[in-house]
Design a protein around this motif. Structure first.
Motif, PDB file in Angstrom:
ATOM      1  N   GLU A   1       9.492  42.958  11.243  1.00  0.00           N
ATOM      2  CA  GLU A   1       7.956  42.843  11.681  1.00  0.00           C
ATOM      3  C   GLU A   1       7.739  43.467  12.698  1.00  0.00           C
ATOM      4  O   GLU A   1       6.463  43.730  13.281  1.00  0.00           O
ATOM      5  CB  GLU A   1       8.247  41.332  12.452  1.00  0.00           C
ATOM      6  CG  GLU A   1       6.772  40.852  12.905  1.00  0.00           C
ATOM      7  CD  GLU A   1       6.870  39.295  13.349  1.00  0.00           C
ATOM      8  OE1 GLU A   1       7.513  38.340  12.975  1.00  0.00           O
ATOM      9  OE2 GLU A   1       5.979  38.840  14.236  1.00  0.00           O
TER      10      GLU A   1
ATOM     11  N   THR B   1      10.345  39.302  22.098  1.00  0.00           N
ATOM     12  CA  THR B   1      10.271  39.966  23.148  1.00  0.00           C
ATOM     13  C   THR B   1       9.383  41.426  22.554  1.00  0.00           C
ATOM     14  O   THR B   1       9.584  41.444  21.256  1.00  0.00           O
ATOM     15  CB  THR B   1      11.367  40.482  23.818  1.00  0.00           C
ATOM     16  OG1 THR B   1      12.034  41.324  23.022  1.00  0.00           O
ATOM     17  CG2 THR B   1      12.423  39.391  24.328  1.00  0.00           C
TER      18      THR B   1
ATOM     19  N   VAL C   1      19.042  43.311  24.698  1.00  0.00           N
ATOM     20  CA  VAL C   1      19.067  44.870  24.191  1.00  0.00           C
ATOM     21  C   VAL C   1      17.894  45.494  25.476  1.00  0.00           C
ATOM     22  O   VAL C   1      16.937  44.703  25.430  1.00  0.00           O
ATOM     23  CB  VAL C   1      18.540  45.199  22.856  1.00  0.00           C
ATOM     24  CG1 VAL C   1      18.243  46.629  22.758  1.00  0.00           C
ATOM     25  CG2 VAL C   1      19.449  44.917  21.720  1.00  0.00           C
TER      26      VAL C   1
ATOM     27  N   ALA D   1      15.569  40.168   9.120  1.00  0.00           N
ATOM     28  CA  ALA D   1      15.550  41.577   9.058  1.00  0.00           C
ATOM     29  C   ALA D   1      16.824  42.184   9.325  1.00  0.00           C
ATOM     30  O   ALA D   1      17.770  42.545   8.498  1.00  0.00           O
ATOM     31  CB  ALA D   1      14.527  42.599   9.296  1.00  0.00           C
TER      32      ALA D   1
ATOM     33  N   PHE E   1       8.959  37.081   5.052  1.00  0.00           N
ATOM     34  CA  PHE E   1      10.351  37.312   5.003  1.00  0.00           C
ATOM     35  C   PHE E   1      10.975  38.205   3.834  1.00  0.00           C
ATOM     36  O   PHE E   1      12.024  38.811   3.934  1.00  0.00           O
ATOM     37  CB  PHE E   1      11.032  35.757   4.556  1.00  0.00           C
ATOM     38  CG  PHE E   1      11.344  34.792   5.771  1.00  0.00           C
ATOM     39  CD1 PHE E   1      11.758  35.438   6.974  1.00  0.00           C
ATOM     40  CD2 PHE E   1      10.900  33.445   5.721  1.00  0.00           C
ATOM     41  CE1 PHE E   1      11.950  34.617   8.148  1.00  0.00           C
ATOM     42  CE2 PHE E   1      11.068  32.824   6.765  1.00  0.00           C
ATOM     43  CZ  PHE E   1      11.566  33.322   8.196  1.00  0.00           C
TER      44      PHE E   1
ATOM     45  N   ASP F   1      22.183  40.183  19.627  1.00  0.00           N
ATOM     46  CA  ASP F   1      20.898  39.338  19.824  1.00  0.00           C
ATOM     47  C   ASP F   1      21.114  38.790  21.258  1.00  0.00           C
ATOM     48  O   ASP F   1      22.161  38.284  21.570  1.00  0.00           O
ATOM     49  CB  ASP F   1      20.715  38.324  18.799  1.00  0.00           C
ATOM     50  CG  ASP F   1      19.039  37.997  18.663  1.00  0.00           C
ATOM     51  OD1 ASP F   1      18.668  38.195  17.618  1.00  0.00           O
ATOM     52  OD2 ASP F   1      18.689  37.243  19.594  1.00  0.00           O
TER      53      ASP F   1
HETATM   54  P1  FDA Z   1      12.948  37.910  13.867  1.00  0.00           P
HETATM   55  O1  FDA Z   1      11.802  37.366  14.873  1.00  0.00           O
HETATM   56  O2  FDA Z   1      13.415  36.959  12.830  1.00  0.00           O
HETATM   57  O3  FDA Z   1      14.138  38.479  14.574  1.00  0.00           O
HETATM   58  C1  FDA Z   1      13.892  39.047  15.831  1.00  0.00           C
HETATM   59  C2  FDA Z   1      15.332  38.851  16.512  1.00  0.00           C
HETATM   60  O4  FDA Z   1      15.498  39.837  17.643  1.00  0.00           O
HETATM   61  C3  FDA Z   1      15.584  37.455  17.209  1.00  0.00           C
HETATM   62  O5  FDA Z   1      16.687  36.859  16.853  1.00  0.00           O
HETATM   63  C4  FDA Z   1      15.200  37.741  18.843  1.00  0.00           C
HETATM   64  O6  FDA Z   1      16.066  36.712  19.442  1.00  0.00           O
HETATM   65  C5  FDA Z   1      15.832  39.157  19.022  1.00  0.00           C
HETATM   66  N1  FDA Z   1      15.508  39.936  20.071  1.00  0.00           N
HETATM   67  C6  FDA Z   1      14.233  40.184  20.624  1.00  0.00           C
HETATM   68  N2  FDA Z   1      14.004  40.780  21.673  1.00  0.00           N
HETATM   69  C7  FDA Z   1      15.426  41.020  21.973  1.00  0.00           C
HETATM   70  C8  FDA Z   1      16.091  41.680  23.105  1.00  0.00           C
HETATM   71  N3  FDA Z   1      15.532  42.262  23.931  1.00  0.00           N
HETATM   72  N4  FDA Z   1      17.651  41.853  22.974  1.00  0.00           N
HETATM   73  C9  FDA Z   1      18.339  41.127  22.171  1.00  0.00           C
HETATM   74  N5  FDA Z   1      17.681  40.494  21.041  1.00  0.00           N
HETATM   75  C10 FDA Z   1      16.418  40.448  20.782  1.00  0.00           C
HETATM   76  N6  FDA Z   1       7.550  33.840   7.309  1.00  0.00           N
HETATM   77  C11 FDA Z   1       7.767  33.596   5.875  1.00  0.00           C
HETATM   78  O7  FDA Z   1       7.999  34.523   4.996  1.00  0.00           O
HETATM   79  N7  FDA Z   1       7.850  32.301   5.479  1.00  0.00           N
HETATM   80  C12 FDA Z   1       7.903  31.233   6.311  1.00  0.00           C
HETATM   81  O8  FDA Z   1       8.001  30.054   5.941  1.00  0.00           O
HETATM   82  C13 FDA Z   1       7.616  31.635   7.799  1.00  0.00           C
HETATM   83  N8  FDA Z   1       7.316  30.525   8.697  1.00  0.00           N
HETATM   84  C14 FDA Z   1       7.484  30.847  10.075  1.00  0.00           C
HETATM   85  C15 FDA Z   1       7.012  29.782  10.885  1.00  0.00           C
HETATM   86  C16 FDA Z   1       6.993  30.001  12.322  1.00  0.00           C
HETATM   87  C17 FDA Z   1       6.747  28.977  13.360  1.00  0.00           C
HETATM   88  C18 FDA Z   1       6.915  31.614  12.584  1.00  0.00           C
HETATM   89  C19 FDA Z   1       6.922  31.826  14.038  1.00  0.00           C
HETATM   90  C20 FDA Z   1       7.260  32.675  11.759  1.00  0.00           C
HETATM   91  C21 FDA Z   1       7.138  32.149  10.537  1.00  0.00           C
HETATM   92  N9  FDA Z   1       7.277  33.142   9.620  1.00  0.00           N
HETATM   93  C22 FDA Z   1       7.610  33.003   8.159  1.00  0.00           C
HETATM   94  C23 FDA Z   1       7.627  34.596  10.109  1.00  0.00           C
HETATM   95  C24 FDA Z   1       8.930  35.019  10.115  1.00  0.00           C
HETATM   96  O9  FDA Z   1       9.428  34.169  10.709  1.00  0.00           O
HETATM   97  C25 FDA Z   1       9.075  36.511  10.627  1.00  0.00           C
HETATM   98  O10 FDA Z   1       8.143  37.476   9.810  1.00  0.00           O
HETATM   99  C26 FDA Z   1      10.341  37.103  10.271  1.00  0.00           C
HETATM  100  O11 FDA Z   1      11.408  36.108  11.130  1.00  0.00           O
HETATM  101  C27 FDA Z   1      10.601  38.404  10.890  1.00  0.00           C
HETATM  102  O12 FDA Z   1      11.899  38.882  10.861  1.00  0.00           O
HETATM  103  P2  FDA Z   1      12.563  40.050  11.995  1.00  0.00           P
HETATM  104  O13 FDA Z   1      13.856  39.954  11.573  1.00  0.00           O
HETATM  105  O14 FDA Z   1      11.700  41.222  11.939  1.00  0.00           O
HETATM  106  O15 FDA Z   1      12.227  39.098  13.367  1.00  0.00           O
END
Ligand code: FDA
Length: 397
Positions: A370, A167, A129, A14, A383, A33
């Motif tokens: 998410e 996290t 963060v 996102a 996604f 990040d």
């Molecule tokens: P996302 O988790 O992608 O990003 C969050 C970011 O914030 C990360 O880079 C993290 O490091 C960072 N972060 C967290 N805490 C922090 C802090 N305190 N300080 C700095 N940075 C911080 N979905 C789909 O549609 N098709 C698919 O094929 C799959 N396959 C899949 C496989 C597996 C194994 C998983 C675990 C998940 C999927 N998903 C999926 C789900 C999909 O990955 C998920 O819904 C999205 O990545 C969510 O996107 P976001 O950007 O919201 O969170």
């Protein structure tokens, strides 16, 4: 004081997409990040091939306490829009099943495309963060010192798979700044059994069958009846496979699941086999309908090992049929955030504007992806939500 126009917290699906949608507007955009690389979940998604969208996306393919909340953002950025982006980047893809689009090659192509699309936005990795203080400008506390901006976009994702950087910081930020949180729990996750149920399932570890997993309607919390037809996989701890991952997002601890292990009419098949010559064993007939190891295990459980079909009274066969089509099982839990693909629940949609993803309480603060209480089914919907919500926030900024 370090300053920007927009600070995006989290370089996941996102956050990267939102930064790309802001490109070319002359804004100073900083993406933070704590990970070493951006888009780690994209990299491991879809078995390394990233199921980047689903052509059947609609608000009905998501769970949320406010079911229609996601509709506006999803209408503003459609699966076809993302496909056009993928095509322009020259990334080859294919449709697997039910509108699920995957890369032909590695998922890292999607990460590269998103980073390229960010243009002049500054990506700062290895920066954790720690919190956000409301005000104008907003102030973000980080491990590298504070940074101020008129707009802060929280895209820190859910709690699933801490190993790749997850996290709960987004929920903490939301709560600390006056937003409600819909209780979070692991979703799209394998379910685990108690010892007595493992007696049957553990020896079947590795067996897959097409099945229907269903839950009845519930009053509190309110839920309509729900069912998924897909593959089910026996594991040494319980059940997995797409049908189970899907139903797991709806399942609440203590609830009983119903499994139908065969889409055809088992009673009719047994009657027919009996008519054609009942010398055949019950297990032989059942193994024509189900994987052999599963058929053998069910027959043994029903005390019909070595039994001839002709010798069985209808009541006995009726019990066997119920065991195939109406298997009731009460999982004891799930494998938790360690393996869950998503986090169900999150920032309460009633505290956000559906068109802009902006907070209703803190000017300039947005939540996308998410971290929001919008959780997609398995199959590329999550996604699509990340892209669409990121796009909606960018348009509003
Ligand atoms: P996302 O988790 O992608 O990003 C969050 C970011 O914030 C990360 O880079 C993290 O490091 C960072 N972060 C967290 N805490 C922090 C802090 N305190 N300080 C700095 N940075 C911080 N979905 C789909 O549609 N098709 C698919 O094929 C799959 N396959 C899949 C496989 C597996 C194994 C998983 C675990 C998940 C999927 N998903 C999926 C789900 C999909 O990955 C998920 O819904 C999205 O990545 C969510 O996107 P976001 O950007 O919201 O969170």
């Amino acid at each position: 004081m370090d300053q920007a126009d927009v600070v995006i917290l989290g370089a996941g699906a996102a956050g990267l997409f939102c930064a790309g949608s802001l490109a070319g507007q002359g804004l100073r955009v900083v993406v933070l990040d704590h990970a070493r690389d951006p888009g780690e979940k994209i990299r491991i998604s879809g078995g390394g091939r990233c199921n980047f969208t689903n052509l059947g996306t609609s608000h009905q393919t998501f769970l949320s306490e406010v079911p229609r909340f996601c509709a506006s953002a999803l209408a503003g950025y459609r699966p076809e829009d993302f496909v056009a982006l993928v095509d322009r980047a020259g990334i080859a893809w294919h449709e697997k099943a039910q509108g699920q689009l995957f890369c032909d090659g590695r998922a890292t192509q999607i990460v590269r495309m998103l980073v390229d699309r960010m243009g002049l936005a500054e990506l700062r990795l290895g920066v954790a963060v720690q919190g956000v203080t409301p005000g104008m400008p907003l102030r973000v506390e980080t491990s590298a010192g504070p940074i101020e901006a008129r707009h802060v976009v929280v895209s820190t994702g859910g709690k699933s798979i801490p190993k790749v950087g997850a996290t709960g910081i987004g929920y903490d930020i939301a709560q600390a700044t006056g937003h409600r949180i819909v209780e979070t729990r692991p979703g799209l996750v394998p379910l685990t059994f108690a010892q007595q149920d493992l007696r049957l399932s553990a020896p079947l570890s590795g067996v897959a069958v097409t099945a229907r997993a269903s839950l009845p309607a519930a009053k509190a919390p309110r839920r309509a009846a729900v069912a998924f037809d897909d593959q089910l996989l026996f594991t040494h701890r319980g059940l997995s496979g797409p049908a189970i991952l899907q139903i797991s997002s709806y399942w609440r601890p203590g609830e009983e699941l119903t499994l139908d292990l065969h889409s055809g009419d088992t009673a009719q098949a047994l009657r027919q086999a009996k008519r054609e010559g009942g010398r055949v064993q019950v297990a032989t007939v059942l193994a024509r309908l189900l994987p052999e190891r599963l058929a053998t295990a069910i027959v043994a459980e029903e005390g019909l090992e070595g039994a001839r079909l002709a010798d069985q009274p209808d009541a006995r066969l009726g019990a066997l049929v119920r065991r195939v089509h109406d298997w009731r099982i009460r999982p004891v839990g799930s494998e938790g955030y360690r393996t869950a693909e998503v986090t169900v629940g999150g920032v309460d949609c009633r505290d956000l504007d559906a068109r802009t993803m902006a907070s209703r309480h803190v000017p300039g603060l947005h939540f996308i992806g998410e971290v929001v209480d919008v959780t997609g089914w398995l199959g590329g919907y999550n996604f699509q939500w990340a892209w669409a919500s990121g796009h909606a926030a960018a348009r509003a900024i």
